[in-house]
Design a protein around this motif. Structure first.
Motif, PDB file in Angstrom:
ATOM      1  N   SER A  49       0.826  -1.203   0.000  1.00 11.51           N
ATOM      2  CA  SER A  49       0.000   0.000   0.000  1.00 11.51           C
ATOM      3  C   SER A  49       0.862   1.255   0.000  1.00 11.51           C
ATOM      4  O   SER A  49       2.050   1.217   0.314  1.00 11.51           O
ATOM      5  N   PHE A  53      -2.687   4.018   4.141  1.00 15.86           N
ATOM      6  CA  PHE A  53      -3.633   2.964   4.498  1.00 15.86           C
ATOM      7  C   PHE A  53      -3.739   2.864   6.013  1.00 15.86           C
ATOM      8  O   PHE A  53      -2.741   2.865   6.728  1.00 15.86           O
ATOM      9  N   VAL A  55      -6.630   1.221   9.279  1.00 13.82           N
ATOM     10  CA  VAL A  55      -7.874   0.551   9.656  1.00 13.82           C
ATOM     11  C   VAL A  55      -7.883   0.417  11.170  1.00 13.82           C
ATOM     12  O   VAL A  55      -6.829   0.254  11.801  1.00 13.82           O
ATOM     13  N   PHE A  99      -3.045  -2.090  -2.742  1.00 16.01           N
ATOM     14  CA  PHE A  99      -4.084  -1.092  -2.511  1.00 16.01           C
ATOM     15  C   PHE A  99      -3.513   0.301  -2.768  1.00 16.01           C
ATOM     16  O   PHE A  99      -2.415   0.620  -2.330  1.00 16.01           O
ATOM     17  N   ILE A 141     -12.383   0.641  -3.992  1.00 12.95           N
ATOM     18  CA  ILE A 141     -12.383   0.624  -2.531  1.00 12.95           C
ATOM     19  C   ILE A 141     -12.896   1.932  -1.941  1.00 12.95           C
ATOM     20  O   ILE A 141     -13.662   1.930  -0.972  1.00 12.95           O
ATOM     21  N   ALA A 284      -8.015  -1.689  -5.329  1.00 13.94           N
ATOM     22  CA  ALA A 284      -7.091  -2.723  -4.862  1.00 13.94           C
ATOM     23  C   ALA A 284      -7.197  -3.896  -5.819  1.00 13.94           C
ATOM     24  O   ALA A 284      -8.238  -4.111  -6.458  1.00 13.94           O
ATOM     25  N   LEU A 303     -12.302  -5.682   2.122  1.00 13.21           N
ATOM     26  CA  LEU A 303     -12.147  -4.254   1.857  1.00 13.21           C
ATOM     27  C   LEU A 303     -13.415  -3.600   1.315  1.00 13.21           C
ATOM     28  O   LEU A 303     -13.567  -2.376   1.414  1.00 13.21           O
ATOM     29  N   PHE A 308     -15.624  -2.668   6.897  1.00 12.86           N
ATOM     30  CA  PHE A 308     -14.458  -1.877   6.521  1.00 12.86           C
ATOM     31  C   PHE A 308     -14.876  -0.546   5.888  1.00 12.86           C
ATOM     32  O   PHE A 308     -14.296   0.503   6.176  1.00 12.86           O
ATOM     33  N   GLN A 309     -15.889  -0.574   5.028  1.00 10.86           N
ATOM     34  CA  GLN A 309     -16.315   0.634   4.335  1.00 10.86           C
ATOM     35  C   GLN A 309     -16.790   1.712   5.307  1.00 10.86           C
ATOM     36  O   GLN A 309     -16.550   2.902   5.078  1.00 10.86           O
ATOM     37  N   MET A 312     -13.607   3.110   7.272  1.00 15.45           N
ATOM     38  CA  MET A 312     -12.624   3.798   6.434  1.00 15.45           C
ATOM     39  C   MET A 312     -12.669   5.330   6.493  1.00 15.45           C
ATOM     40  O   MET A 312     -11.608   5.970   6.533  1.00 15.45           O
TER      41      MET A 312
END
Length: 366
Positions: A49, A53, A55, A99, A141, A284, A303, A308-309, A312
């Motif tokens: 990445s 990035f 998370v 990604f 993504i 990604a 992802l 995750f969405q 983010m």
């Protein structure tokens, strides 16, 4: 969204090198199709990445516990540099998933054949306008908008209305106020160049930049310098005594200024010129030659999962691409929705990007 990236750079501590985000899943059962025949290293998924990035730990650990994999992130500078390294190691990739390639660089990745096609589970929930590769070599993504930001206090003190469109920026009242990033070295800089191409076409953008240069636009190497040193409206810019009240950044910049303000302000100190924006989409993909292909597929599924969405936006300050993901209140209260951003077709970018940047450099920098 990127040779990038991003407004999150001011807020996120992104260390270079290989980062193990969690050690969970080491003794969990491997749920990949090949099961016990796989070597122990198949328990690890390596995500290559750019530096932005991020998370939430608990969100990642939940994925690791459910899948039985451990995720490592190899952060490799800005997106352009990271992509170039993957092109150089084509067929023997440094990881399993890449990604961070965006629509301004997508053709470079696809033309070099670094990805293995994979239609991620949940792709049907992604808004169709973000699915730019029908062969599913990459999965959308996130999205974001590169826009001019303005220092609200400056324009209030001067009793000047802040600019709202690209046309406004070449007006005399905004002379010597704008700082932008170099289109040859910066994702937001390239995005802003593409906004002018989308607005004025191949015949008109060069004339626009000649006028913008005559109106005193300042060009710096990257976003960090532009936003956190030269821009008078950001927390970093205030400390650095920046004197440019207009900067090319992101539509998500105002929520970040609120989130990290000390004390946290009731209103964002910066605004967005909504008629200056270019829509950026990040992707990604499963790297061709990945050592853990099944794990890479599971990570791509994750992802674009709702979990995750929705995590983010406050981790990378970008927008989700799935239909059911909700934005946090910080975004809805302090952010802006760009209804009509400028866009340029990926094939047009692929065909003309290098020449556009070369011409831009001759017009504006040299």
């Amino acid at each position: 969204m990127s040779t990038t990236k991003k407004i999150a750079g001011v807020a996120l501590a992104a260390a270079l090198g290989v980062t193990t985000l969690s050690a969970c899943g080491g003794d969990a059962k491997d749920k990949s199709a090949s099961g016990a025949s796989e070597a122990p290293k198949s328990k690890t998924i390596t995500l290559v990445s750019h530096d932005s990035f991020n998370v939430t730990d608990t969100v990642l650990k939940e994925f690791e516990q459910q899948s039985g994999y451990t995720v490592k992130v190899l952060k490799s500078g800005d997106a352009g540099a990271a992509l170039n390294q993957e092109i150089l190691t084509k067929g023997s990739p440094r990881g399993d998933v890449f990604f961070g390639v965006d629509n301004t660089l997508l053709s470079r990745a696809l033309d070099n054949g670094i990805f293995t096609p994979y239609e991620a589970k949940g792709l049907a929930d992604v808004k169709p306008e973000f699915v730019l590769d029908k062969e599913h070599r990459v999965t959308p993504i996130d999205s974001g908008d590169i826009c001019v930001n303005y220092d609200k206090a400056y324009f209030a003190d001067k009793k000047i209305a802040p600019p709202q469109t690209l046309d406004d920026l070449i007006k005399p009242e905004y002379k010597n106020l704008l700082v932008t990033e170099n289109a040859a070295t910066s994702s937001p800089g390239l995005g802003f160049l593409l906004a002018s191409v989308g607005k004025y076409g191949d015949d008109g953008w060069k004339d626009y930049w000649s006028k913008l240069k005559a109106n005193g636009v300042e060009v710096v190497d990257g976003w960090e310098q532009a936003y956190n040193e030269r821009f008078s409206g950001s927390a970093g810019g205030k400390k650095a005594k920046g004197d440019r009240p207009l900067v090319v950044s992101y539509a998500s910049s105002p929520p970040v200024e609120v989130l990290y303000g000390e004390p946290q302000p009731a209103e964002a100190p910066t605004g967005v010129a909504t008629g200056t924006c270019f829509r950026q989409v990040e992707f990604a993909g499963l790297l061709k030659g990945a050592k853990n292909e099944e794990g890479g597929k599971a990570l791509l599924d994750f992802l674009i999962s709702k979990k995750f969405q929705e995590d983010m936006p406050l981790q990378m300050f970008v927008n989700p691409v799935t239909k059911d993901a909700k934005l946090p209140e910080l975004f809805t209260k302090h952010g802006v929705v760009i209804e009509k951003p400028e866009t340029v077709a990926p094939d047009a970018i692929a065909k003309n990007r290098d020449q556009w940047v070369k011409t831009w450099s001759t017009l504006v920098v040299k």
